[in-house]
Design a protein around this motif. Structure first.
Motif, short mmCIF file in Angstrom:
data_model
loop_
_atom_site.label_atom_id
_atom_site.label_comp_id
_atom_site.label_asym_id
_atom_site.label_seq_id
_atom_site.Cartn_x
_atom_site.Cartn_y
_atom_site.Cartn_z
N VAL A 294 47.80 24.36 18.51
CA VAL A 294 49.13 23.77 18.64
C VAL A 294 50.14 24.90 18.85
O VAL A 294 50.29 25.77 17.98
CB VAL A 294 49.50 22.96 17.38
N ASP A 295 50.79 24.90 20.00
CA ASP A 295 51.79 25.94 20.31
C ASP A 295 51.23 27.34 20.09
O ASP A 295 51.88 28.21 19.52
CB ASP A 295 53.06 25.74 19.47
N GLY A 296 50.00 27.53 20.52
CA GLY A 296 49.40 28.85 20.46
C GLY A 296 48.79 29.23 19.13
O GLY A 296 48.24 30.34 19.00
N LYS A 297 48.81 28.33 18.15
CA LYS A 297 48.25 28.63 16.83
C LYS A 297 47.25 27.57 16.43
O LYS A 297 47.49 26.37 16.61
CB LYS A 297 49.36 28.71 15.78
N LEU A 298 46.12 28.02 15.87
CA LEU A 298 45.14 27.06 15.36
C LEU A 298 45.64 26.46 14.05
O LEU A 298 45.98 27.20 13.11
CB LEU A 298 43.79 27.72 15.13
N VAL A 299 45.66 25.15 14.00
CA VAL A 299 46.16 24.43 12.82
C VAL A 299 45.04 23.55 12.27
O VAL A 299 44.34 22.87 13.02
CB VAL A 299 47.38 23.57 13.19
N HIS A 300 44.91 23.57 10.95
CA HIS A 300 43.92 22.71 10.28
C HIS A 300 44.58 21.40 9.88
O HIS A 300 45.78 21.35 9.57
CB HIS A 300 43.38 23.42 9.04
N ARG A 301 43.81 20.34 9.89
CA ARG A 301 44.36 19.00 9.61
C ARG A 301 45.12 18.94 8.29
O ARG A 301 46.13 18.23 8.17
CB ARG A 301 43.24 17.94 9.63
N THR A 302 44.64 19.67 7.28
CA THR A 302 45.28 19.60 5.97
C THR A 302 46.62 20.33 5.92
O THR A 302 47.37 20.18 4.95
CB THR A 302 44.36 20.21 4.90
N GLU A 303 46.93 21.10 6.96
CA GLU A 303 48.18 21.85 7.00
C GLU A 303 49.30 21.06 7.68
O GLU A 303 50.43 21.55 7.75
CB GLU A 303 47.98 23.16 7.77
N THR A 304 49.01 19.87 8.16
CA THR A 304 49.99 19.12 8.94
C THR A 304 50.80 18.16 8.07
O THR A 304 50.32 17.65 7.05
CB THR A 304 49.29 18.32 10.04
N ASP A 305 52.04 17.90 8.50
CA ASP A 305 52.87 16.90 7.82
C ASP A 305 52.23 15.53 7.91
O ASP A 305 52.33 14.72 6.96
CB ASP A 305 54.27 16.87 8.45
N GLU A 306 51.58 15.25 9.05
CA GLU A 306 50.96 13.94 9.24
C GLU A 306 49.90 13.65 8.18
O GLU A 306 49.77 12.50 7.71
CB GLU A 306 50.33 13.86 10.64
N PHE A 307 49.14 14.66 7.81
CA PHE A 307 48.11 14.51 6.79
C PHE A 307 48.73 14.09 5.46
O PHE A 307 48.28 13.14 4.80
CB PHE A 307 47.35 15.83 6.65
N LEU A 308 49.78 14.78 5.06
CA LEU A 308 50.44 14.46 3.78
C LEU A 308 51.09 13.08 3.84
O LEU A 308 51.06 12.32 2.87
CB LEU A 308 51.46 15.53 3.45
N GLU A 309 51.69 12.76 4.99
CA GLU A 309 52.36 11.46 5.13
C GLU A 309 51.34 10.32 5.05
O GLU A 309 51.63 9.26 4.46
CB GLU A 309 53.10 11.41 6.46
N ALA A 310 50.15 10.53 5.62
CA ALA A 310 49.12 9.49 5.55
C ALA A 310 48.65 9.26 4.11
O ALA A 310 48.45 8.12 3.68
CB ALA A 310 47.93 9.88 6.43
N LEU A 311 48.51 10.34 3.35
CA LEU A 311 48.12 10.20 1.95
C LEU A 311 49.21 9.48 1.16
O LEU A 311 48.92 8.60 0.33
CB LEU A 311 47.85 11.58 1.34
N GLU A 312 50.44 9.85 1.40
CA GLU A 312 51.56 9.23 0.67
C GLU A 312 51.65 7.74 0.98
O GLU A 312 51.88 6.92 0.08
CB GLU A 312 52.87 9.93 1.03
N TRP A 313 51.44 7.37 2.24
CA TRP A 313 51.52 5.95 2.60
C TRP A 313 50.38 5.16 1.95
O TRP A 313 50.59 4.07 1.42
CB TRP A 313 51.47 5.78 4.12
N THR A 314 49.19 5.71 1.97
CA THR A 314 48.05 5.03 1.33
C THR A 314 48.29 4.90 -0.17
O THR A 314 47.96 3.86 -0.77
CB THR A 314 46.75 5.80 1.59
#
Length: 563
Positions: A294-314
């Motif tokens: 992502v934008d030249g950097k390797l990102v792990h799923r657990t580092e994303t805002d989307e991951f935290l938002e999915a946990l919070e919604w569940t």
């Protein structure tokens, strides 16, 4: 007819292997859902990738099979679909002459259930069809990794060894590189045309079979579309006037409307995997798929805002009391059938194969029952962002000690087991002998008791055709499954390491093992989202950042297989 392997749900692995497929999923009255997927990995070093720059030269040529035309062609990564009744008289022949030369070939493979005796009618019929004397060394699939390690550490290796992707940890990839044959001289480029059914195997599946810079595996292909479906009771929805939600807010409103604990009804089970899709979280089904550039950097799923938002919604669904108490205790869909049928909850997520299995379970005792699959939605009501699963997850490997004659006989068997749906060979592989192992009534095949005992997960483990879905007993389900895959495939992206079989260095093998339990603790309110943020910070310092650099080097050196 019956499928090739159904893929296991993301994050579920071997725990739901038999319920899932492969690859694509196909099952039929009286039968057992079968399997379809494949892969390969390793470099002979401590960790490695199957995406070498010279991969194109190693890959078999792709030649589409025109022996049978599917009722629903593949689209957007979907399986092909068949919806017509089975007509035995119309079955085509895809292997006009035996390619086998009568050699004995020993095969070790995982087996779930009680293996039949070697001298049974199914094995005899298949040996006659292929022209090869296959001798099975079936091993308990639940403890297969232990047996596998011991066999590969010895000098007594069977001619063929089947290895699922989830058994590829530890020293297994190195053993594969050191002890299994290079199939490139037999299959790379136009050489595969000697085996037309293998030539029709999709290229992405073959790419997963490049290990240590050589083509070593035989694949069972599967759809790369995420296979975890949000199922719901369409009959109850119609009766109550419930609308299928198109956003997370609408889903919450629906849950509030459905949930009536006093009447012993809750909205859903644990919807974590649906949340991951709604928020566009990278796949958690295999370690390499959790990374993306992502934008030249390797990102792990657990580092994303989307991951935290999915946990919070569940977590909100649990906190509001919308989730069935069984899920609060950690139980989920493998035990869900009876309570889903009883209407104790109306929504749950599981492998796509359950679309058929739940339908078949209730067909006679509850004719009004109707399970259906929701389309994934973006959390805000827009289009979802979905991430591809791997196009194959089970492999068959040939011993490097096998003679050329034995290798060619293995390929002769694989050319039969990779026969497409609608052929005599496919029927033989998946159903056995008519009258002995199955009968056909009104265009629907049903296995006999002998068929259920003998025609199980054996020959189909050696190789499979393109992912296929067909349910002659419930053709409307088959069509719905394929159409769902096609719609969801339009929103499916391939992350940076899609299509590669990658083995992480052993020093980081256990690095992220606690994440899944922490996810479950958070959504059930036992831990906080901030605990995940802390765990990710510790993961980085304990090796996550070094692992990122290792993956980045792989990407820089080998490129990405994602199109």
């Amino acid at each position: 007819m019956t499928p090739n392997a159904a893929p296991a749900p993301a994050g579920a692995g071997r725990r739901t292997f038999l319920a899932s497929t492969a690859a694509a999923v196909v099952a039929v009255a009286g039968g057992t859902p079968l399997l379809s997927a494949c892969g390969a990995s390793g470099s002979g070093k401590d960790g490695g990738s199957s995406s070498d720059k010279g991969a194109k030269e190693l890959l078999p040529a792709y030649v589409a099979n025109d022996v049978v035309t599917p009722d629903i062609p593949a689209k957007n990564g979907s399986a092909v679909g068949f919806t017509a009744e089975l007509d035995l008289a119309a079955l085509r022949t895809s292997v006009p002459e035996k390619l086998g030369k009568g050699n004995e070939v020993t095969v070790m493979s995982p087996f779930w259930g009680s293996p039949p005796k070697q001298d049974n009618a199914y094995y005899r019929a298949m040996n006659d069809l292929t022209g090869v004397d296959v001798v099975w060394q079936n091993q308990d699939g639940n403890t297969y990794d232990q047996k596998l390690g011991a066999v590969l550490a010895s000098s007594a290796i069977p001619d063929v060894v089947v290895i699922p992707g989830w058994n590829m940890g530890g020293k297994i990839p190195t053993a594969i590189t050191n002890k299994f044959a290079d199939l490139g001289p037999y299959l790379s480029g136009d050489k595969v045309k000697d085996y037309p059914n293998l030539a029709a195997v999709p290229t992405d599946a073959w790419r997963r079979c490049i290990i240590g810079g050589k083509l070593r595996g035989l694949p069972m292909p599967s759809s790369y579309v995420p296979n975890n479906v949000p199922f719901y009771r369409q009959d109850v929805f119609d009766e109550e006037g419930y609308e299928v939600p198109r956003s997370c807010a609408e889903f919450e409103d629906l849950c509030k409307e459905i949930t009536r604990p006093a009447a012993k009804r809750w909205a859903c089970l644990d919807m974590k995997w649906t949340a991951f899709s709604a928020f566009g979280v990278l796949s958690g089904g295999e370690k390499p798929l959790a990374w993306n550039l992502v934008d030249g950097k390797l990102v792990h799923r657990t580092e994303t805002d989307e991951f935290l938002e999915a946990l919070e919604w569940t977590r909100k669904l649990f906190a509001a009391g919308y989730v069935h108490p069984d899920a609060e205790l950690g139980k989920n869909s493998p035990d869900a059938g009876p309570k889903f049928a009883a209407g104790e909850f109306l929504i749950y997520n599981q492998d796509i194969s359950q679309w058929w299995s739940r339908t078949a379970e209730q067909a006679t005792q509850n004719p009004d029952f109707k399970i259906w699959g929701m389309d994934f939605f973006g959390h805000d009501g827009g289009d979802p962002v979905l991430w591809a699963t791997q196009p194959a997850n089970i492999f068959a490997f040939v011993s490097e000690k096998a003679s050329e004659a034995v290798v060619r006989d293995v390929l002769a068997v694989a050319n039969v087991t990779a026969a497409p749906y609608g052929t005599k060979e496919y029927m033989a592989v998946n159903y056995g002998v008519e009258g002995t192992h199955y009968t056909v009534k009104d265009g629907v095949p049903a296995k006999t008791d002998q068929g259920n005992n003998e025609v199980m997960n054996a020959f189909m483990m050696i190789a499979g055709p393109t992912a296929t879905i067909a349910h002659p007993d419930f053709p409307e389900v088959a069509e719905a499954q394929v159409r769902w895959q096609q719609r969801m495939g339009a929103f499916t992206r391939k992350s940076s390491f899609y299509g590669q079989m990658i083995t992480e260095p052993s020093r980081w093998a256990d690095l992220g093992n606690d994440f899944e339990q922490l996810e479950d603790d958070i959504v059930r309110g036992r831990k906080k989202v901030s605990d995940m943020q802390q765990a990710v910070s510790e993961w980085r310092s304990r090796g996550g950042d070094e692992l990122r650099d290792w993956y980045r080097k792989l990407l820089d050196e080998n490129g990405s297989a994602a199109g």
